[in-house]
Structures are given as structure tokens and as C-alpha cells.
Design an enzyme around this catalytic site. Structure first.
Site, PDB file in Angstrom:
ATOM      1  CD  GLU A  52      89.204 -73.616-118.565  1.00 15.15           C
ATOM      2  OE1 GLU A  52      89.570 -74.246-119.579  1.00 15.15           O
ATOM      3  OE2 GLU A  52      88.367 -74.042-117.776  1.00 15.15           O
TER       4      GLU A  52
ATOM      5  CB  CYS B 282      88.388 -82.063-117.943  1.00 16.04           C
ATOM      6  SG  CYS B 282      88.372 -80.398-117.274  1.00 16.04           S
TER       7      CYS B 282
END
Lengths: 626, 626
Positions: free
Chosen positions: A307, A391
Site C-alpha cells: 500500500e 479503515c
């Protein structure tokens, strides 16, 4: 308390209201749909009940190391929502959830479900990989938001105790650790503001100053666990921006959400302490992230693997990661730098991210979310109802609920308008309570009328952002054309303002074909369509030819049309482009260009942030030029 | 012995000679440099000495499961080289290496270093992941090549014993296993041809027929090892083309080299047995591989992860895997289908791969190799001296050493010319020994003169391939224009040929801009340059602007120029294209297209196969259209 070094202060959240066609409906959906929906998701997935501490070893679904943060972000979102609009039921629900959370606090102040019921023996033994300080940070942000919205100290007191406990563990003469996933740094500055207790600012500074120093804490910590630091799964500490002391970091690297949260915390600490070396690092990292590693949508962190940020100008479209949380993190960083430096470069990228790569994160119905925000899709990428690692959904909820924060700022003798959106913003400027009333159809229209409301005449500068995308504009006060000086991207109108004074700002908003820097090889020979702050895309459901094969002649006229029924009402861009004629390919994968004719095709581009709200299909932002 | 069902038989290797500007120097470098160099590499890395069987547990560098195959492919390359050109030292070296290999054969016939010295207890327990049958296949190919080149049976006899041993282990009433990495299938058909023993053809058929059937052998085998088949690292048996029985397979999937070797073996068995169902599967898989999953260079297998085929039209350029071995495998498959079906579609793709994605695998100096052949590079991809997994270097050596195989074929009353290259090819056609003498500068020039040499007049069809890339051509016999019929891509000239008869074939060879199928999104809005069979690229060292940012106007004139000094002599393509003007980007990543002017830039394109032989730098094949 050290003197703040910020040039600007955002208007208070409760003093800003939206009545615009773009954000107001989304904020309403966020309040009515998303926030309740996400609470139910937190309940369903055990994230709420986890705080009952009833999980026992051997049972399924142990509370995960990051679960606490999801509920914390929901509390933060709900609190912001409450700050701008009373809601007795939500207020009561928050009290109830907060009581549950507070009940999970341990005698020593520790407040972390996973490390209470799952691995109590492993507390604080793996700051690098685990998320204790990250969860603490989100709980602190939630506590501050709830306190500011309601005046209630219930969660704030619990989190002060937890932060106090953390301050007994980490510090120059204590453990020299710091979080693998940054977040607590910026949260502690908020806690410092809410409480006035300098201990929290000091702890934040410590975490930032300690980061990446030698001997490396993560090495020591790994050895203490019996692990070989050389076998770190992410290979290098640049994954969590701990490869170098932060002031020596010059490149945005590693996990992009972590990076953005760290840089935001650095900007906060620099603003409080006036530390120029830290601020210089922030500027350098800002340039790295936004001038060399950012998608046109404001997305950052191009790689799925880790990521993370990759090398300069490496911005693949179809495989873009561009996590929603990272774009939100960019907004946080931009907003902080904007208050410190009062330079429109930060507001420009903040606007870019908000209108494009952040808002794409949530569907129009408020119940579907992108984690990953590619700029091209083969038709298989769609928003999800929830994620195991959840998230993004509560992150976008808290952002939309607190959007009022980002529109205006106050300086001692100036009111700053960063974003244009119909609605109002009030603050005390030059000793007077003033209100700015914006009337505009922005972002669909570049005409903005601002009326000043003030009980008594007030002398101050009205600072109006001239967006970076805007090449031509005019301004008038009470119908009289003016030619204000533009400094750092803001037109300054100094005047003694009387109630009802009206400023007309007209921002030219033609459709623009945008090109990327020549080093962005992925976009070579391609253009993106942008109008005002809005980046457009082609979605398959509007086109008969495969959208990723459509080429746009440089000379093809394009027109903007307001389609009030489409996707909640939006400007679409229309014109005639070229698509490969479908015939002649039987049995062939390659053939001469002169034999493969193109045919004209009508195109309809929609805002990127609105894609994947209709019939699922391919999408593309960057069109080949023809 | 079943009657062969092939329409064509390649001319014998020793009866074909190259005297052309393109291949002859490369074949010479292969013989003089690459083959000796690769033997030294095999020595240095322990691949030769491994056959001494002196490795003991606990020592470093245990002989790897695929090491045997590297030396085997070297023997095969050296044998082909010997077949076309005497070399006493090489002959002696081969004898010596073969004696060493034979000395490693076990009493039961087993001949595999790893499973003799490293894991003797694990023989034949993991056909799925290990490479015993693969190594056996390469040793068999080496043995046949050595026997055919020298008449010596030393290695052949050893491999017959090994194959016989394998035949006692696997079969309908024995273990129903088959190789995870295919190769032995096509090797056993060669062994059948060399020995006439139908047992080897039967064993090959068995491996092919058994593949992918239920109950699945790899499931049983994994359980027998105590492994859970569900935890297969590659997740699905499609990785090794064992997800379905081969006749039910319709899509080229999985590891691309394995796929190509399997399909080649299937074509071989179908040719021998006349099994139409198997041949139909070959045709379907050919179409899948070449019409939907092949790079313009003939590279196949686009994904690094698993070195595998992905979905239709997924052909990324910079991240292309396109392993050299896979392009070589495509040549094997094409050549086999060509002999069976006598259709130029196979020769077209064979030519495409040979001149582009295969030859790119080796440097001009003969000592550097690409494993991965991307179609765009940021400048970091370069040929290596060797690889831990060293399949590609000896593979390209054996291919270049046996290139004569691919030029001509014989049928009972026809001589077929598949590839054009100055030189000669001889065979017995219609009862006469005839020789075809090609005089041409192909691939730089489309004019080909073929002179027939025959002691007595001979009546046969001369079948001349009209390449798929060619849109216009003329032919003449002894100066008289003719208009032969073209069937399946071959112009048929039937005649009683006298010694000295001359055919002039002129293939128009303009520079072509090629486009990819509209579904290849990576190439949307782009063209590749091709002239004759040669695909071109832009290399950074010829350009001042970043090559990956250069766009080529559709109307820009392009000219071909013979540069006799460049890269051993090559046609370059020159013209004027457009590059982004370098200025105006300070602090910017995106800006309006109308502000970012392009400037004309001279371009020089070189053959793709020759890139990375000069100053290292970026490269691109597909140019944006402007």
C-alpha cells in the site's frame, strides 16, 4: 504553552454550514445513512462488543489489533456530526458506546481490547507491526471530537489517563519507542489543544524526534522478542518511514497512509514548537508527495504491494492503489500546511483530493466504499459494503462530517476562503463576529457571490483563493470591478466591510485537457478532462465502444451540460471522440493502423468521484489523444 | 510404427546453411562464443561436476532439481552446432561430458543428480513441483541431438535405459503420474523417432492423456507425501495445465513455458497418432495463445507472478514477463503445427517470435541474456551473464544452433520455404536431390532470389510463404512474371525444375504502423513500428527526449535507412515525432495540454531484438499517436 506558529486558524466546525449542490447532499447522506450504517457494521462485526472484554482464548474471531480504531473513527465521525446538528438519539448512543469503551480501561490506564483479552502478555513488545499506539491515537481523536462537540469529558478523561500511562512508558528516559503506524502524533497535538497539557505535545514531539534514530528501536525491540530484525517482513523501515530521522527524510516513502499521518503530525508539532527544521522536512516531503507521486485525483501510494509510495512518476492507472485513507491523509497534511504557511498550493491539492480521490471512496447511497481508487478499471472493481480491514469507511465518514473545517480560516485581521461552496462561515475577525455567506453553484459554476454579514463595520482582509486550475478570473465589490493583488494564490481584498457588502468572484471554468509530466510514462500521449476542480472519467455504461479504447482528438469540441437527473445532478462533458471500428479483427491481434479505421463516437464524461454508481463496467480517466 | 500424419518434414539440419546478414553472424557468435561460454558457466556453477555425485548432505550448494536440464540443453546446443560444422575439440568435450553423465546413471537406470545425492528417498514423490521428468526430457533431447549429430549412441543408450525405467514406473497399470513441468512429452516423441521404439510414443501419449484427469494424481500424490493438496502453493492446477484433461482445455493458461512445451508435445503425439481430438485441442490452444495473449514480439506469458498467461488481451508492456523460453516454446509449437497443417499462420508467428521476442534473449556479444523481455523499460532492465534458474541461456543457444530446422520443409512432391534467409537448403523431393539457393538481404530487403539446383530436372511444387505482414508482392520464374495461386499463405509454383532455374519473389516491405486489438487497453492510442518481420523500438541512447514520452504523428513520414555500422548492421527507421517541451514543469505534475507544447524531435527506431546492446537506458515499442 508555546505560542502557535500557524498563520491561520480554521473556522470552528459548528460555525460552518453547507447549502451547496455538491457537498450538502453528501454530508446529509453521511449523517443520515453512512454514520448509522457504519455503527451497525461495527456491531455486526464484533467491533463494539469487543469492548465488553468477554473474548476468551480458544474462541473464534479474536478482537483484531486495529478494531479499536474503527469504532474510534466512528465516534469521531458521529461527534463531528453532532457538533453541526443536534441529534438526541445519536448523543445518547455515543454516551452509551463511550461508557462501554471506558469500562474496558484497565487499572493502569491501558485501553486496548486486543492487548487486554488476546495478548495481554505482549503489550508494547512490537510497536513496529502492531497497532497499539495507532489505536490510542484514534481513540484520542475521538475523545477530543466528542468533547468539543458535547462538552462531555467522559471519553476525554479516559483517554487522558491512557495518554498519561503511555507517557510513563515512552520518553527520553524511558522506552524510546514510537508507533509503526503513525497517528498518535497528530492526535496528541489535538489532546494538547483540548486540555492545554504540554505533556501531550512533548510526547508527540518525542515520537517524531525519536523516529528512525540509531540504535534503531525496532531492531532492539525485535531482538527482545527473540526475532531477527533482518527478517522484517517489510524488509526496510522505510515502509513505516522509520529508515531515517524524520528531518533527514526527503522523499515520501512507504505505506502511504502512515506517511500522510506522520507528515500531518510533523506539521502539527512544527506549528506548535516553531521548529523550522521540522517544517522544512514537511515542505520537502510535501513536494515529493504532490509534485512527483500523486495521481490527478489526489490519490497517493500507487502500489498494492505494501500500500505504498513507489518511485517518482510511477503512477499506473489500472493498478493504482490510491487508498481512500491516503487521499484523506493528504487532505490532513495539506490542511495543516495551509494553516502554517497560508499558501494556496496546499489548498489546491486539498481541493483536488476532496473533490476527486477522497469522495470516490463512498457511493452516492452512502453504504458502499472504495478502499482502492484506480484511475482505470476493466469493470471488475467495485465498492464494497465493508472490509475486514475497515479503515476507509469510517475515515471518509469522519472527513465528510468535519468538512466545514476545511472551507475557511481566520487570521487576526483576515478571513480566508479556501474552498467555494454555497453556505455560511462565521468567526471572530479583527474583534468582530463576522459571517461570510457564499452563494454559488460551485463546483459546477465558477461564479461565487460572497456577502459579508457583520453587526458593525469591520476592517479586515478578505483572502479569496484563486485556484491553481483557474487561468482567468474577475472580482467585484458591490458591483465595482476590482483588481486585487494575488499573493501565494490568494486575492487580497482589504476593506472596512459593512453588513451586506457583496464580493463577486468569477472563476473561468472551461473544460481543460490536462497532461501529466512527461516522466509519467503511463499517461504519455493521453489527456484527462478537468473542469474546475473536478476530474472526469468515461464510464462504460454511457458508451457503446470499449471506453479504454476511445481516443480524444485534440481539436474535438467538448461541451459541459448540467444533467440534473444524473447521479444526483452533475455537469457532464460531451463531445465526439474516436473509437476503433469493431470489424476486421477476426483471428487478429495486431494489424496495420491504416487498415484499422476509427469511427466517431459520442462521449459523455462524468466526474471521477461519481463512477461505479450505475451499471458496473470499465472506466478510464486518461484518454489517448488522437 | 503408426504412419506419420504430418504434411511436411523439415529439411535435415545439416542440409541447411545460412549466409545471410541477419542470422549467420548470430549463429556464428552462438557457435564461437555462446556455446563455449555457457559450458564454462555450467562448470563454474557446479552443474557439470554435480554429475560426479560427490555432494554430501551438509555441504553447501546442493545440486538443484533443474540443474541437469541446463547441462542437457547445452549438450543439445553443442550437438546441433556439431551437426552443421565439424569441431574436433567440441566433439571430444561432448564425449567427455557425456561419459561423466553416463557414469551418474544408477543401476536401475535412474539418471538424476538431485534425486541421487540430495533426496534419494524422495524420488518420484512430487511430480507436481519437482523436475525429474522435465530433466529427463531435456537429457533425452540432448541424447537424440548428439546421436543425430555424431551417430554415437553413448548418451542415447543411457537415456533409453532411463526412459525404459520411467516406463516401468508410469503407465495405465502403473503410477498414473505426469510431469508438473512438461517437456518429456515432446522429448519422448524425438526418442521414438531416433530409436523407432513405440514404447516411447506410448509413454508420451500416456502422460498427455492422463494429464488433468480425475481422481487427480497430484491430489493423491500430495496426500501420500502428507501434504494437503488444497494448500498447493500455485493454488490451481491450471498453473501447470493440469486443471482439465488436455482435450478439454480451450485457453492457454498457467506457466507459459510449461504450456508451450505441453502443446508442442500434444502436436507431436497428434501428428504421430493422427488423433484429431488432440489436434483440435492444439488448434484451439494455438488461437488462444496467439490471437489473444501474445505480444507483438511473439512473447507470451505476460505476468511475472507465476511466469504465466493471464486473461485475454492483458498485455502490459513495461511489466511484461514474456520469458525468452516461452517465445522459444512458441516457436516449437508453431513449427510442429506448421508441419502438421502446412498453413502459413503458424510460420507467421514462428517468424514473429524468432526475429523479435526470441532473439532479444541474447546480446550481440553472445554472453548476456534476457530472461524477461519487456516491451518498455525505465532503463533498469538489462541482460545478465547468467541466472540461478538458467533455463533461457542454453535454450536460446540450442535454438540458434538448430535454426536451419525452421527454414524449409519437404513434402513428397513439394519443397516449402517458410523463412527467407540467404543460404542453401537441400533435400530429396520427388525422388531427386534438390538444393534451393536463396540470395536475399532479407529481413532488410524484401527481394528474394531462389535458384534451384538439381542434377536432373525435377517436377515438384515450390511453396513460397507470403508473409502475413506482406500486402503486396510479385513473383517471376527466370525473369517471366507469374501469378501463382496462394493457398493457406503459400504461393504454389508447380514446374519441372531444371538446374539453375531462378525464382524472384519481391515482398513489399514498407514501414508499417501497427495497432493492437482494441481490447488490448495497454496499447490503446499507440502504434508499433514494423518493417517486414522486424518490430522496432526507440532506445534512449538515440534520443534527447525521454523515449517513453515521444508521440508519433500518424502523418509523420518515416524512412528506412541501412546503417551498416550500427549494431552489426541494421535497418533503422527515422522520422520526426513529437516530444513534450521540457520547460514549464517546475513544481507541477499536471497542467493543461494547451500550455504544455510539444516540439519536433528526430527519432531513430532500431529492431527490438537489438535493444540493450549499447548505452543502457529506457526503451519503448508502443508509441503514442499524435
Amino acid at each position: 504553552m508555546p505560542k502557535p506558529r500557524r498563520k491561520l486558524q480554521p473556522f470552528a466546525l459548528q460555525d460552518v454550514a453547507f447549502a451547496d449542490p455538491f457537498w450538502a447532499p453528501r454530508i446529509q447522506t453521511n449523517r443520515r445513512v453512512t454514520i448509522p450504517y457504519e455503527y451497525r457494521q461495527c456491531q455486526k462485526t464484533g467491533r463494539v462488543d469487543a469492548f465488553r472484554l468477554t473474548w476468551k482464548p480458544g474462541q473464534p474471531d479474536p478482537p483484531h489489533i486495529f478494531w479499536d480504531s474503527d469504532l474510534a473513527k466512528w465516534i469521531e465521525a458521529a461527534s463531528y456530526s453532532l457538533a453541526t446538528r443536534k441529534n438526541r438519539r445519536l448523543d445518547a448512543l455515543l454516551d452509551q458506546v463511550i461508557a462501554l469503551i471506558a469500562s474496558a480501561q484497565q487499572p493502569d490506564g491501558c485501553l486496548n481490547v486486543h492487548y487486554t483479552v488476546v495478548e495481554p502478555d505482549k503489550r508494547w513488545t512490537n510497536l513496529r507491526d502492531c497497532h497499539e499506539l495507532y489505536c490510542a491515537g484514534h481513540l484520542i481523536e475521538a475523545a477530543v471530537a466528542h468533547f468539543q462537540a458535547t462538552g462531555k469529558r467522559s471519553l476525554l478523561d479516559a483517554l487522558c489517563r491512557y495518554a498519561d500511562h503511555i507517557a510513563t512508558l515512552f520518553g527520553p528516559r524511558r522506552k524510546k519507542g514510537y508507533p509503526g503506524h503513525e497517528e498518535i502524533e497528530l492526535a496528541l497535538v489535538k489532546l494538547f489543544h483540548a486540555t492545554g497539557n504540554p505533556r501531550y505535545l512533548k510526547l508527540s514531539s518525542f515520537f517524531i524526534d525519536q523516529r528512525g534514530t540509531k540504535p534503531h528501536y525496532y531492531d532492539k525491540e525485535a531482538k527482545a522478542r527473540g526475532d531477527d530484525p533482518a527478517r522484517y517482513w517489510a524488509r526496510s523501515y522505510d515502509y513505516c518511514q522509520a529508515h531515517l530521522p524524520v528531518r533527514e527524510q526527503t522523499e515520501a516513502v512507504g505505506h502511504s497512509v502512515r506517511a500522510m499521518y506522520l507528515y500531518s503530525g510533523m506539521a502539527d508539532v512544527a506549528a506548535e514548537t516553531g521548529d523550522q527544521t521540522l517544517l522544512d522536512a514537511c515542505r520537502t516531503l510535501w513536494d515529493s508527495a504532490t509534485i512527483r507521486k500523486m495521481y490527478i485525483t489526489g490519490g497517493v501510494g500507487s502500489a498494492h504491494h505494501g500500500e505504498r509510495f513507489t518511485s517518482d512518476h510511477d503512477l499506473p492507472n489500472a493498478t493504482a492503489y490510491a487508498e481512500t485513507c491516503a487521499a484523506i491523509g493528504l487532505v490532513f497534511f495539506a490542511h495543516r500546511m495551509l494553516q502554517v504557511e497560508a499558501h494556496a498550493r496546499y489548498a489546491d491539492e486539498m481541493e483536488r483530493a476532496l473533490y476527486n480521490g477522497v469522495l470516490s471512496g463512498v457511493s452516492l447511497d452512502g453504504k458502499h466504499f472504495f478502499y482502492v481508487n484506480p484511475l482505470a478499471s476493466d469493470g471488475t472493481h467495485h465498492r464494497q459494503k465493508w472490509f475486514g480491514c475497515a479503515c476507509c469507511p469510517p475515515n471518509i465518514a469522519r472527513l465528510l462530517a468535519s468538512l466545514g473545517h476545511y472551507v475557511y480560516s481566520a487570521a487576526p485581521r483576515a478571513a480566508w476562503v479556501h474552498l467555494y461552496a454555497a453556505g455560511t462561515g462565521s468567526a471572530e475577525i479583527a474583534g468582530r463576529k463576522i459571517t461570510l455567506e457564499q452563494a454559488t453553484d460551485y463546483p459546477w459554476d465558477g461564479r461565487v457571490a460572497i456577502t459579508v454579514r457583520t453587526a458593525q463595520p469591520a476592517t479586515f482582509d478578505l483572502m479569496l483563493r484563486i485556484p491553481g486550475w483557474c487561468d482567468g478570473w474577475t472580482a467585484a465589490v458591490n458591483g465595482q470591478a476590482i483588481q486585487p493583488l494575488v499573493t501565494k494564490g490568494y486575492a487580497r481584498i482589504r476593506r472596512t466591510w459593512a453588513d451586506g457588502d457583496r464580493i463577486d468572484l468569477t472563476l473561468d471554468m472551461p473544460i481543460r485537457r490536462i497532461v501529466a509530466h512527461p516522466s509519467v510514462t503511463e499517461d504519455a500521449g493521453r489527456v484527462a478532462l478537468q473542469r474546475g476542480p473536478i476530474v472526469y472519467c468515461l464510464e462504460q455504461c454511457d458508451h457503446r465502444a470499449p471506453v479504454r479504447a476511445i481516443a480524444l482528438p485534440d481539436a474535438a469540441p467538448l461541451t459541459a451540460r448540467h444533467d440534473r437527473k444524473l447521479l444526483g445532478g452533475t455537469i457532464v462533458i460531451e463531445g465526439t471522440a474516436l473509437a476503433p471500428a469493431p470489424g476486421g479483427w477476426k483471428g487478429k491481434l495486431y494489424r496495420p493502423a491504416d487498415a484499422a479505421k476509427a469511427r466517431p463516437i459520442r462521449i459523455k464524461a462524468i466526474p471521477y468521484c461519481l463512477w461505479d454508481n450505475r451499471t458496473p463496467g470499465p472506466m478510464t480517466v486518461w484518454l489517448p489523444r488522437a
